[in-house]
Each structure stands twice: as structure tokens, then as C-alpha cells.
Design a protein around this motif. Structure first.
Motif: not given
Length: 214
Positions: A81-91, A182-190
């Protein structure tokens, strides 16, 4: 009257063909989006595991349910999720595990049970040394003549100070969760792929259905 019944039957059959064609078009579209999302994970992330890549899946449509979807399974979705919308790593633990002088798996990550395995070793301990908190391994003392013999007393009768033991080796450093860009662009790509692919897939499927109906 007979011709009306025939026309009604033909229209009913045609309606079924169109629904089936629509389901085919939707399914083809979501399958292509699924593959594109998996490729994006491989290209964007640093050597992702097969578990992460294969967390992307899709559900096709049926003629009685003209809906399809592409999804990410829950566990992977949590840390992606953070790679899509930003934030911090989920630990997975209370701290970020930053490998230092330790062997990693083929994906460049710590294996799942590595920390537990290290804790079980008698020469490994967890602690803070010089402000660095992490997992440390004690180094064996250097072998030499002075270590083999009992140290002599000095001229005034006091025992000489023993040589300092070797500093332990830092295996894993503990730290706070890092900020993710954020680097995935998952939603935009879909969304863009669905808008681009669906009309073409629908046209092909309906043409094929009509030719079959005739």
C-alpha cells in the motif's frame, strides 16, 4: 404469428450471445491487467519475491454476472500500500530490520525465521552498542601467545590489564520505518488499461458472437 415467435426466439438467442461476448471481453481485459500489474511489480520493486508478484490475481466475468476485477491479496496489499499511496514501510515487527553483515536469501531479503534462528545462538545477542540497537554476534578472541599463557605480574606486583575483547559484529540493525515514495501507479494503470482495452475486446467478442449466431 410464427414469424414473430421466430423473431422473439432469435432475439433471445442474440441477447444470450451478447451477454456471453460481454463476459468474454471483460474477462480478457482483467487478465491482461493482471499480467501488466505483475510485470510492474517486477520492474518497480527491488527483486520482489514470487509471493509478492503472485499476490496479484483476477476474477473473470460470467454472462449472469458481468463484472470482473483485479486484486491484490490481503497480506501483500498491506505492505504494498505505501508504494501506491505513500506513507511508511509496513513492519512485521516493532522495528525495521536492516541487514548488515549477514547472508540474505536469493531475493536479497532476510528469511522469515532468520531472527529467531539468530536469537537461539549462544554467541548472538540483541542490544545497544554505541547508540546502535540491533542483533550482534560476539567475535572469538584472537589466538596468540599471550592468550595461551597466564599473564605475568608487573614490577609492583599488580596483574597486568588483560587485552580488550574484539568488538562484536553487527548482523541486523533495528530502525524506524522508512518513508516510501509512491511508485507503483497500480490504480492509474488499471483504469487506463480498462478504458483502452475493453472497447476493443468487446467489439471483437460481439463480432464473433454475431457471426456464430448467423
Amino acid at each position: 404469428m410464427g414469424s414473430l415467435k421466430g423473431l422473439s426466439s432469435h432475439l433471445a438467442s442474440l441477447n444470450k450471445q451478447i451477454k456471453f461476448a460481454t463476459a468474454q471481453a471483460i474477462t480478457s481485459t482483467v487478465r491482461q491487467i493482471e499480467q501488466a500489474q505483475k510485470a510492474a511489480l517486477r520492474d518497480t520493486l527491488d527483486n520482489p519475491t514470487s509471493f509478492t508478484v503472485n499476490a496479484v490475481g483476477s476474477v473473470g466475468a460470467r454472462k449472469d454476472n458481468l463484472k470482473g476485477r483485479v486484486f491484490v491479496r490481503d497480506i501483500a496489499a498491506g505492505y504494498l500500500e505505501p508504494f501506491e499511496i505513500g506513507g511508511v514501510h509496513k513492519l512485521n515487527s516493532s522495528a525495521l530490520l536492516n541487514p548488515k553483515d549477514i547472508k540474505l536469501n536469493k531475493n536479497g531479503n532476510l528469511s522469515r525465521n532468520k531472527l529467531s534462528q539468530l536469537k537461539a545462538k549462544p554467541d548472538v545477542f540483541i542490544g545497544d552498542i554505541g547508540g546502535t540497537n540491533g542483533v550482534w554476534q560476539r567475535k572469538k578472541a584472537k589466538k596468540g601467545k599471550k592468550n595461551k599463557k597466564r599473564q605475568k605480574r608487573s614490577a609492583n606486583g599488580t596483574r597486568r590489564v588483560r587485552e580488550k575483547t574484539r568488538a562484536p559484529k553487527l548482523l541486523i540493525q533495528f530502525g524506524d520505518a522508512l518513508t516510501v515514495k509512491p511508485t507503483l501507479d497500480y490504480m492509474d494503470r488499471a483504469n487506463s488499461m480498462a478504458a483502452s482495452l475493453l472497447p476493443t475486446e468487446l467489439s471483437k467478442a460481439i463480432d464473433q458472437a454475431l457471426s456464430t449466431a448467423n
